[in-house]
Design an enzyme around this catalytic site. Structure first.
Site, mmCIF file in Angstrom:
data_model
loop_
_atom_site.group_PDB
_atom_site.id
_atom_site.type_symbol
_atom_site.label_atom_id
_atom_site.label_comp_id
_atom_site.label_asym_id
_atom_site.label_seq_id
_atom_site.Cartn_x
_atom_site.Cartn_y
_atom_site.Cartn_z
ATOM 1 N N GLU A 224 46.296 30.304 33.355
ATOM 2 C CA GLU A 224 44.909 29.849 33.225
ATOM 3 C C GLU A 224 44.718 29.150 31.888
ATOM 4 O OE1 GLU A 224 41.888 32.577 35.269
ATOM 5 O OE2 GLU A 224 43.144 33.942 34.132
ATOM 6 N N LYS B 60 36.580 44.436 42.529
ATOM 7 C CA LYS B 60 37.481 44.899 41.496
ATOM 8 C C LYS B 60 36.718 45.040 40.181
ATOM 9 C CE LYS B 60 39.790 42.157 38.939
ATOM 10 N NZ LYS B 60 40.208 40.994 38.120
ATOM 11 N N ASP C 55 43.686 42.992 34.733
ATOM 12 C CA ASP C 55 42.851 41.894 35.234
ATOM 13 C C ASP C 55 43.562 41.076 36.318
ATOM 14 O OD1 ASP C 55 40.385 40.431 35.038
ATOM 15 O OD2 ASP C 55 41.519 38.808 34.100
ATOM 16 N N HIS D 26 45.943 40.712 41.731
ATOM 17 C CA HIS D 26 46.320 39.408 42.289
ATOM 18 C C HIS D 26 47.836 39.208 42.299
ATOM 19 C CE1 HIS D 26 42.138 39.015 41.745
ATOM 20 N NE2 HIS D 26 42.127 38.455 40.553
ATOM 21 N N HIS E 34 40.090 38.821 45.587
ATOM 22 C CA HIS E 34 39.678 37.502 46.109
ATOM 23 C C HIS E 34 40.878 36.577 46.329
ATOM 24 C CE1 HIS E 34 39.879 36.083 41.934
ATOM 25 N NE2 HIS E 34 39.870 34.849 42.416
ATOM 26 N N ARG F 39 18.390 46.145 38.638
ATOM 27 C CA ARG F 39 17.401 46.729 37.713
ATOM 28 C C ARG F 39 16.296 45.760 37.322
ATOM 29 N NH1 ARG F 39 21.858 50.333 35.061
ATOM 30 N NH2 ARG F 39 22.944 48.366 34.884
ATOM 31 N N LYS G 120 46.162 33.760 29.700
ATOM 32 C CA LYS G 120 44.973 32.932 29.459
ATOM 33 C C LYS G 120 45.295 31.963 28.331
ATOM 34 C CE LYS G 120 41.509 35.710 31.461
ATOM 35 N NZ LYS G 120 41.215 35.149 32.786
HETATM 36 C C1 BG6 Z 1 39.560 37.335 38.242
HETATM 37 C C2 BG6 Z 1 39.808 37.717 36.804
HETATM 38 O O1 BG6 Z 1 39.828 38.421 39.087
HETATM 39 O O2 BG6 Z 1 40.423 36.261 38.586
HETATM 40 C C3 BG6 Z 1 39.605 36.537 35.888
HETATM 41 O O3 BG6 Z 1 38.934 38.775 36.440
HETATM 42 C C4 BG6 Z 1 40.442 35.367 36.336
HETATM 43 O O4 BG6 Z 1 39.907 36.872 34.545
HETATM 44 C C5 BG6 Z 1 40.223 35.099 37.812
HETATM 45 O O5 BG6 Z 1 40.092 34.238 35.561
HETATM 46 C C6 BG6 Z 1 41.174 34.046 38.331
HETATM 47 O O6 BG6 Z 1 40.768 33.683 39.619
HETATM 48 P P1 BG6 Z 1 41.024 32.213 40.159
HETATM 49 O O7 BG6 Z 1 40.497 32.259 41.567
HETATM 50 O O8 BG6 Z 1 40.289 31.285 39.265
HETATM 51 O O9 BG6 Z 1 42.500 32.009 40.093
#
Ligand code: BG6
Length: 496
Positions: free
Chosen positions: A224, A156, A243, A248, A186, A49, A346
């Site tokens: 994390e 995602k 999340d 993951h 990812h 945008r 987290k």
């Molecule tokens: C993302 C989440 O998909 O993965 C984040 O939305 C998270 O909240 C992240 O911090 C963690 O990815 P990585 O590669 O840092 O382990």
């Protein structure tokens, strides 16, 4: 797949003024160009945008590369070549005319770069606009023309529950075949995650003991130190269950538990993962099989940090979970009775993702009472990040008289064995999508099977059943209830 260059194409990024484009996509593309993995005719156009010219977009993307590329400093020759391939168009996601203009620009870029009509669309926008973009791409940009290909990458979150994920799949399937759709997780682009299958299936000695006869339980941790940053409004609706767990974490479970595929093709690998996801259950024999937590203020890495409810965009009385532990069971012949304890949070004390396979104790203890208490079960740990490697713990005799036994560790470290740094997950995933290899992307039935497991958990919470939100101090390993949860089975979380 390896070392092969994709055919020429234009990548169209929707949401090109966002964070993902800046931090991940553009730096990954630059690194691919620097590694000479993209064809000379590759081009990219950003659509978003905000008003920008090609020139101002390139300037901004240069800062993105300077900040986030693996290569520092920027290489002027490579940058010059890369910058020429970058284009920008301002547009409104819901205005068909803007897609018609985009269509003309794509044809002009095809003529200038020789990109051959191939298209890779990337949805890097907030999910609320996915449907409208998909529909306009499908109707106006002609998904696939004679002699060329079109693919779409979907970031995602893929839905927020089973029903919305199904609806999104149906919407995509109106214009795209399943083999044209690339759903990103990812984690699957991480080298160490890919190595789970190599470790299991390219070695002869682990697979025979990889089952309920030898494994006591499996623990998977995705910890994390970061909080939710400026993503409060997103996170309030997600929580760690959407999340991390639904995507993951369940991918890590599936790769750890799946059967060997008959061949290493996208569908054969994904068939096996789907079977595991369909056999997964949350163990509700004690409570709802979960422990939920939310971080309060505390100290992480020596820094004072606010609690979750003090973060920007978070309701002061929020009950969103930032920590979750679950006990999963896999109802199949290989894993019946072997719990998979998973936890993610987290603002924990340490950033670490690992899969720990704890084996059963030897059937007979030949050593004296005293030393027997020193014998610990064998433990195999796949360190996904940040200390990438694999370690195996076993008992060894302490030198000297007597029968003293001590646990020792055999350690493999990626960094020490392979001197080359691993590419970023997005490099691998973008390259695979351009090559048409869907192995590292989630298939529609896979994403739905994951939601089918997770949705009832969320519904129980919503109905006020199941676990409550427990506060934990930032910088600690989650609520005390998580320790009690696993201790009730006579086990303990690993101290990391
Ligand atoms: C993302 C989440 O998909 O993965 C984040 O939305 C998270 O909240 C992240 O911090 C963690 O990815 P990585 O590669 O840092 O382990």
């Amino acid at each position: 797949m390896f070392g092969k260059k994709p055919e020429p194409c234009i990548m169209v990024i929707f949401g090109a003024s966002g964070d993902l484009t800046y931090r991940k996509l553009i730096p990954a593309l630059y690194d691919l160009v620097a590694d000479d993995l993209l064809p000379a005719e590759f081009a990219m156009i950003g659509f978003a945008r905000k008003p920008k010219t090609n020139e101002s977009f390139r300037q901004e993307m240069r800062s993105a590369v300077e900040e986030f590329s693996r290569r520092k400093p920027i290489d002027e020759r490579i940058w010059e070549r890369f910058a020429r391939a970058l284009h920008y168009q301002q547009g409104d996601y819901s205005n068909p005319d803007d897609y018609r203009v985009l269509c003309q620009r794509l044809e002009a870029i095809d003529r200038a770069h020789g990109s051959g009509g191939n298209r890779l669309y990337y949805l890097a926008t907030p999910p609320e606009v996915y449907n409208t973009i998909i529909e306009h791409v499908g109707t106006i940009l002609c998904p696939e023309r004679e002699g060329s290909w079109a693919r779409i990458i979907v970031e995602k979150p893929f839905g927020h529950d089973l029903a919305s994920a199904r609806a999104l799949n149906e919407h995509l399937h109106r214009w795209f075949r399943e083999d044209q759709i690339y759903r990103i997780d990812h984690y699957l682009g991480k080298e160490t995650v890919q190595n789970i299958l190599v470790f299991r299936f390219a070695n002869g000695i682990f697979e025979p003991i990889w089952d309920r006869r030898y494994v006591d339980h499996v623990q998977i941790t995705v910890a994390e130190t970061i909080g939710i940053g400026n993503r409060g409004s997103y996170y309030e609706h997600a929580g760690v269950i959407r999340d991390i767990m639904q995507n993951h974490m369940l991918q890590l479970v599936a790769l750890t538990a799946m059967e060997p595929p008959a061949e290493f093709t996208a569908d054969a690998v994904r068939n096996e993962k789907v079977k595991v996801l369909k056999a997964l259950r949350v163990d509700t024999s004690r409570g709802d099989g979960t422990v939920r937590g939310q971080y309060g203020p505390g100290v992480v890495n020596g820094q004072f940090v606010p609690g979750y409810t003090q973060e920007e965009g978070v309701a002061p009385d929020s009950t969103t979970e930032t920590y979750l532990a679950m006990k999963l069971l896999i109802e199949n012949w290989r894993w019946a009775g072997v719990p998979f304890y998973v936890r993610s949070g987290k603002r924990l004390p340490k950033r670490v993702t690992e899969i720990a396979i704890q084996f059963k104790m030897p059937p007979l203890l030949l050593f004296s009472q005293r030393t027997a208490s020193e014998i610990q079960p064998n433990l195999l740990v796949l360190n996904i990040q940040p200390d990438e490697g694999i370690s195996l713990r076993f008992g060894a005799k302490v030198p000297g008289s007597g029968e003293n036994i001590q646990p020792v560790v055999m350690d493999f470290k990626y960094g020490a064995s392979f001197k080359v740094p691993a590419p970023d997950a997005y490099e691998r995933l973008l390259l695979d999508a351009m090559l048409g290899d869907g192995t590292l992307f989630t298939r529609s039935d896979e994403v739905e099977a994951a939601w089918a497991l997770i949705t009832p958990v969320i519904e129980r919470w919503k109905a006020g059943e199941g676990s409550f939100i427990e506060l934990y101090r930032a910088g600690t390993w989650g609520p005390k209830q998580a320790d009690d949860f696993i201790a009730a089975d006579g086990r303990a979380w690993r101290k990391l």
